[in-house]
Design a protein around this motif. Structure first.
Motif, PDB file in Angstrom:
ATOM      1  N   HIS A 274       2.643 -11.423  -1.853  1.00  0.00           N
ATOM      2  CA  HIS A 274       2.785  -9.964  -1.798  1.00  0.00           C
ATOM      3  C   HIS A 274       1.881  -9.378  -0.721  1.00  0.00           C
ATOM      4  CE1 HIS A 274       2.971  -5.757  -2.997  1.00  0.00           C
ATOM      5  NE2 HIS A 274       1.658  -5.759  -3.195  1.00  0.00           N
ATOM      6  N   HIS A 275       0.664  -9.887  -0.647  1.00  0.00           N
ATOM      7  CA  HIS A 275      -0.277  -9.374   0.349  1.00  0.00           C
ATOM      8  C   HIS A 275       0.159  -9.742   1.768  1.00  0.00           C
ATOM      9  CE1 HIS A 275      -3.502  -9.174  -3.000  1.00  0.00           C
ATOM     10  NE2 HIS A 275      -2.944  -7.991  -2.814  1.00  0.00           N
ATOM     11  N   ALA A 276       0.816 -10.877   1.916  1.00  0.00           N
ATOM     12  CA  ALA A 276       1.343 -11.246   3.238  1.00  0.00           C
ATOM     13  C   ALA A 276       2.406 -10.248   3.678  1.00  0.00           C
ATOM     14  CB  ALA A 276       1.920 -12.657   3.199  1.00  0.00           C
ATOM     15  N   LYS A 277       3.225  -9.814   2.740  1.00  0.00           N
ATOM     16  CA  LYS A 277       4.246  -8.806   3.036  1.00  0.00           C
ATOM     17  C   LYS A 277       3.589  -7.479   3.401  1.00  0.00           C
ATOM     18  CE  LYS A 277       8.123  -6.291   0.965  1.00  0.00           C
ATOM     19  NZ  LYS A 277       8.946  -6.123  -0.261  1.00  0.00           N
ATOM     20  N   MET A 278       2.561  -7.100   2.637  1.00  0.00           N
ATOM     21  CA  MET A 278       1.854  -5.848   2.909  1.00  0.00           C
ATOM     22  C   MET A 278       1.124  -5.909   4.246  1.00  0.00           C
ATOM     23  SD  MET A 278       2.792  -4.072   0.411  1.00  0.00           S
ATOM     24  CE  MET A 278       1.801  -2.620   0.763  1.00  0.00           C
ATOM     25  N   TYR A 279       0.623  -7.087   4.595  1.00  0.00           N
ATOM     26  CA  TYR A 279      -0.033  -7.257   5.891  1.00  0.00           C
ATOM     27  C   TYR A 279       0.959  -7.006   7.028  1.00  0.00           C
ATOM     28  CZ  TYR A 279      -1.979  -9.614   9.967  1.00  0.00           C
ATOM     29  OH  TYR A 279      -2.405  -9.918  11.241  1.00  0.00           O
ATOM     30  N   LYS A 280       2.145  -7.580   6.909  1.00  0.00           N
ATOM     31  CA  LYS A 280       3.165  -7.388   7.945  1.00  0.00           C
ATOM     32  C   LYS A 280       3.515  -5.912   8.095  1.00  0.00           C
ATOM     33  CE  LYS A 280       7.844  -8.819   9.275  1.00  0.00           C
ATOM     34  NZ  LYS A 280       9.025  -9.635   8.893  1.00  0.00           N
ATOM     35  N   GLU A 281       3.656  -5.214   6.976  1.00  0.00           N
ATOM     36  CA  GLU A 281       3.968  -3.786   7.026  1.00  0.00           C
ATOM     37  C   GLU A 281       2.823  -2.994   7.646  1.00  0.00           C
ATOM     38  OE1 GLU A 281       4.998  -2.492   3.127  1.00  0.00           O
ATOM     39  OE2 GLU A 281       6.842  -3.690   3.020  1.00  0.00           O
ATOM     40  N   ALA A 282       1.588  -3.387   7.344  1.00  0.00           N
ATOM     41  CA  ALA A 282       0.429  -2.690   7.901  1.00  0.00           C
ATOM     42  C   ALA A 282       0.323  -2.913   9.404  1.00  0.00           C
ATOM     43  CB  ALA A 282      -0.848  -3.155   7.202  1.00  0.00           C
ATOM     44  N   VAL A 283       0.675  -4.117   9.871  1.00  0.00           N
ATOM     45  CA  VAL A 283       0.684  -4.383  11.320  1.00  0.00           C
ATOM     46  C   VAL A 283       1.673  -3.458  12.010  1.00  0.00           C
ATOM     47  CG1 VAL A 283       1.322  -6.080  13.085  1.00  0.00           C
ATOM     48  CG2 VAL A 283      -0.071  -6.781  11.137  1.00  0.00           C
ATOM     49  N   GLU A 284       2.857  -3.314  11.430  1.00  0.00           N
ATOM     50  CA  GLU A 284       3.866  -2.427  12.014  1.00  0.00           C
ATOM     51  C   GLU A 284       3.407  -0.980  11.993  1.00  0.00           C
ATOM     52  OE1 GLU A 284       7.283  -3.248   9.643  1.00  0.00           O
ATOM     53  OE2 GLU A 284       7.729  -5.178  10.631  1.00  0.00           O
ATOM     54  N   GLU A 285       2.757  -0.578  10.910  1.00  0.00           N
ATOM     55  CA  GLU A 285       2.243   0.791  10.813  1.00  0.00           C
ATOM     56  C   GLU A 285       1.161   1.045  11.854  1.00  0.00           C
ATOM     57  OE1 GLU A 285       0.344   3.835   7.428  1.00  0.00           O
ATOM     58  OE2 GLU A 285       0.457   1.672   7.059  1.00  0.00           O
ATOM     59  N   PHE A 286       0.287   0.061  12.041  1.00  0.00           N
ATOM     60  CA  PHE A 286      -0.781   0.205  13.033  1.00  0.00           C
ATOM     61  C   PHE A 286      -0.198   0.317  14.440  1.00  0.00           C
ATOM     62  CE2 PHE A 286      -3.796  -1.732  16.045  1.00  0.00           C
ATOM     63  CZ  PHE A 286      -4.878  -0.879  15.871  1.00  0.00           C
ATOM     64  N   ASP A 287       0.745  -0.561  14.765  1.00  0.00           N
ATOM     65  CA  ASP A 287       1.348  -0.532  16.102  1.00  0.00           C
ATOM     66  C   ASP A 287       2.058   0.795  16.351  1.00  0.00           C
ATOM     67  OD1 ASP A 287       0.425  -3.050  16.620  1.00  0.00           O
ATOM     68  OD2 ASP A 287       2.295  -4.071  16.123  1.00  0.00           O
ATOM     69  N   LYS A 288       2.735   1.315  15.336  1.00  0.00           N
ATOM     70  CA  LYS A 288       3.441   2.582  15.477  1.00  0.00           C
ATOM     71  C   LYS A 288       2.472   3.725  15.725  1.00  0.00           C
ATOM     72  CE  LYS A 288       6.580   5.716  13.020  1.00  0.00           C
ATOM     73  NZ  LYS A 288       7.361   5.921  11.773  1.00  0.00           N
ATOM     74  N   ASN A 289       1.379   3.759  14.975  1.00  0.00           N
ATOM     75  CA  ASN A 289       0.423   4.857  15.096  1.00  0.00           C
ATOM     76  C   ASN A 289      -0.395   4.778  16.382  1.00  0.00           C
ATOM     77  OD1 ASN A 289      -0.045   6.759  12.491  1.00  0.00           O
ATOM     78  ND2 ASN A 289       0.839   4.806  11.886  1.00  0.00           N
ATOM     79  N   LYS A 290      -0.744   3.568  16.807  1.00  0.00           N
ATOM     80  CA  LYS A 290      -1.538   3.474  18.032  1.00  0.00           C
ATOM     81  C   LYS A 290      -0.700   3.824  19.253  1.00  0.00           C
ATOM     82  CE  LYS A 290      -1.027  -1.391  19.409  1.00  0.00           C
ATOM     83  NZ  LYS A 290      -1.692  -2.708  19.508  1.00  0.00           N
ATOM     84  N   SER A 291       0.631   3.670  19.139  1.00  0.00           N
ATOM     85  CA  SER A 291       1.493   3.996  20.271  1.00  0.00           C
ATOM     86  C   SER A 291       1.535   5.489  20.542  1.00  0.00           C
ATOM     87  CB  SER A 291       2.913   3.473  20.022  1.00  0.00           C
ATOM     88  OG  SER A 291       3.528   4.175  18.954  1.00  0.00           O
ATOM     89  N   THR A 292       1.100   6.293  19.566  1.00  0.00           N
ATOM     90  CA  THR A 292       1.069   7.742  19.773  1.00  0.00           C
ATOM     91  C   THR A 292      -0.159   8.172  20.560  1.00  0.00           C
ATOM     92  OG1 THR A 292      -0.126   8.168  17.704  1.00  0.00           O
ATOM     93  CG2 THR A 292       2.281   8.081  17.590  1.00  0.00           C
ATOM     94  N   LEU A 293      -1.097   7.264  20.741  1.00  0.00           N
ATOM     95  CA  LEU A 293      -2.300   7.558  21.506  1.00  0.00           C
ATOM     96  C   LEU A 293      -2.172   6.955  22.894  1.00  0.00           C
ATOM     97  CD1 LEU A 293      -5.020   6.751  18.822  1.00  0.00           C
ATOM     98  CD2 LEU A 293      -4.066   8.979  19.386  1.00  0.00           C
ATOM     99  N   ALA A 294      -2.677   7.643  23.876  1.00  0.00           N
ATOM    100  CA  ALA A 294      -2.626   7.125  25.242  1.00  0.00           C
ATOM    101  C   ALA A 294      -3.506   5.889  25.346  1.00  0.00           C
ATOM    102  CB  ALA A 294      -3.088   8.185  26.232  1.00  0.00           C
ATOM    103  N   MET A 295      -2.968   4.848  25.960  1.00  0.00           N
ATOM    104  CA  MET A 295      -3.752   3.637  26.175  1.00  0.00           C
ATOM    105  C   MET A 295      -4.845   3.932  27.189  1.00  0.00           C
ATOM    106  SD  MET A 295      -4.458   0.478  25.724  1.00  0.00           S
ATOM    107  CE  MET A 295      -5.261  -0.898  26.531  1.00  0.00           C
ATOM    108  N   PRO A 296      -6.120   3.763  26.813  1.00  0.00           N
ATOM    109  CA  PRO A 296      -7.198   4.057  27.750  1.00  0.00           C
ATOM    110  C   PRO A 296      -7.120   3.173  28.996  1.00  0.00           C
ATOM    111  CG  PRO A 296      -8.039   3.742  25.517  1.00  0.00           C
ATOM    112  CD  PRO A 296      -6.608   3.295  25.523  1.00  0.00           C
TER     113      PRO A 296
END
Length: 300
Positions: free
Chosen positions: A269-291
């Motif tokens: 279950h935690h492996a599944k949640m980890y995968k979802e969290a990776v996708e959430e992180f990538d989505k949210n960081k894409s809204t910020l300009a890459m320094p």
């Protein structure tokens, strides 16, 4: 206002579904002199073994930071209280009345590891901005040691005090074409367009370095040493727009640690949640300009 380790741990715990059986309690009587129990009225009425296998983390008193796993729980012993018994190393003495305790399903030390991992994985989107003016220039000297803790990949802009910055394309009227770094990244060398000409850096003028440093890592936890929870996490506050991204990074790292624990019955279950969290992180960081960061060699 700076955040401390406790605030970040509690926020991440809520995100991963931790903090069980009331989450926070205060002892209402002294525990056994053996240092193996704590007593509170807040667990009255709970069933047998309600706190068993949870982790008790005192956050005040002489045992602050010394987390222990709970082995047994008895409600109504004495009749007006309930008692939890820890296993493993005892506390140094009876846990006094009035001590605040956090209860976790997962080992609290995992949160410290997850936070430190998040510091690394969220860089350079989340960083500690630094303006360094420690280097004093010397006339006709073009080689300088970088300040401690600053490496070339962290630098975003460099300029001589009172002179145009060298972060973009070289000024055609300037004699400086670029920077290069020594192989060990410890020194910076100003290159000259015409080796027969020199720029007379005014002695005493400051070299201004703007950099993005990693956030400060938290001290590791041990069961035998007190870890002060109130060590300031000075570079990050709840008012910054990066707070949410950092929490997602911490959640991602925490699920990653849990998924990698062989004895964890919920690892799939935690492996599944980890995968979802990776996708959430990538989505949210894409809204910020890459320094825009400096290249390791050859300047910008």
């Amino acid at each position: 206002m700076a955040l401390d380790k406790r605030e970040i741990r509690q926020a991440v715990a809520h995100l991963v579904g931790d903090l069980g059986v009331t989450g926070y309690v205060t002892t209402t009587a002294a525990g056994a002199s053996s240092g193996l129990t704590f007593v509170t009225t807040q667990h009255l009425g709970y069933g047998a073994d309600s706190t068993r296998n949870l982790w008790a983390l005192p956050t005040s008193g002489a045992e602050e930071g010394k987390h222990r796993e709970i082995d047994d729980f008895v409600s109504g012993t004495p009749a007006s209280s309930s008692t939890s018994t820890i296993k493993g190393a005892a506390w140094s003495g009876a846990l006094a009345s009035g001590v605040t305790i956090e209860l976790y399903k997962y080992n609290p030390s995992l949160y410290t590891i997850a936070i430190n991992n998040a510091i690394m994985s969220s860089y350079p989107w989340i960083y500690n901005p630094v303006w360094d003016r420690s280097i004093s220039l010397t006339a006709d000297d073009f080689r300088y040691t970088l300040p401690s803790g600053i490496t070339p990949e962290m630098i975003t802009k460099m300029m001589v005090e009172g002179v145009s910055p060298y972060a973009s394309q070289p000024d055609p009227d300037s004699n400086i074409t670029n920077f290069v770094y020594s192989p060990d990244n410890a020194e910076i060398l100003f290159n000259m367009r015409d080796p027969n000409r020199k720029i007379n850096f005014t002695t005493g003028r400051k070299l201004e370095i703007f950099a993005r440093k990693y956030l400060t890592a938290l001290a590791a936890d041990t069961q035998s040493a007190i870890v002060t929870d109130t060590t300031d996490f000075v570079e990050l506050t709840k008012t910054t727009r990066y707070w949410r991204l950092f929490l997602i990074a911490c959640k991602k790292e925490m699920f990653g640690l849990l998924a990698g624990t062989a004895a964890n019955p919920e690892r799939d279950h935690h492996a599944k949640m980890y995968k979802e969290a990776v996708e959430e992180f990538d989505k949210n960081k894409s809204t910020l300009a890459m320094p825009r960061m400096a290249s390791t060699y050859g300047g910008w």
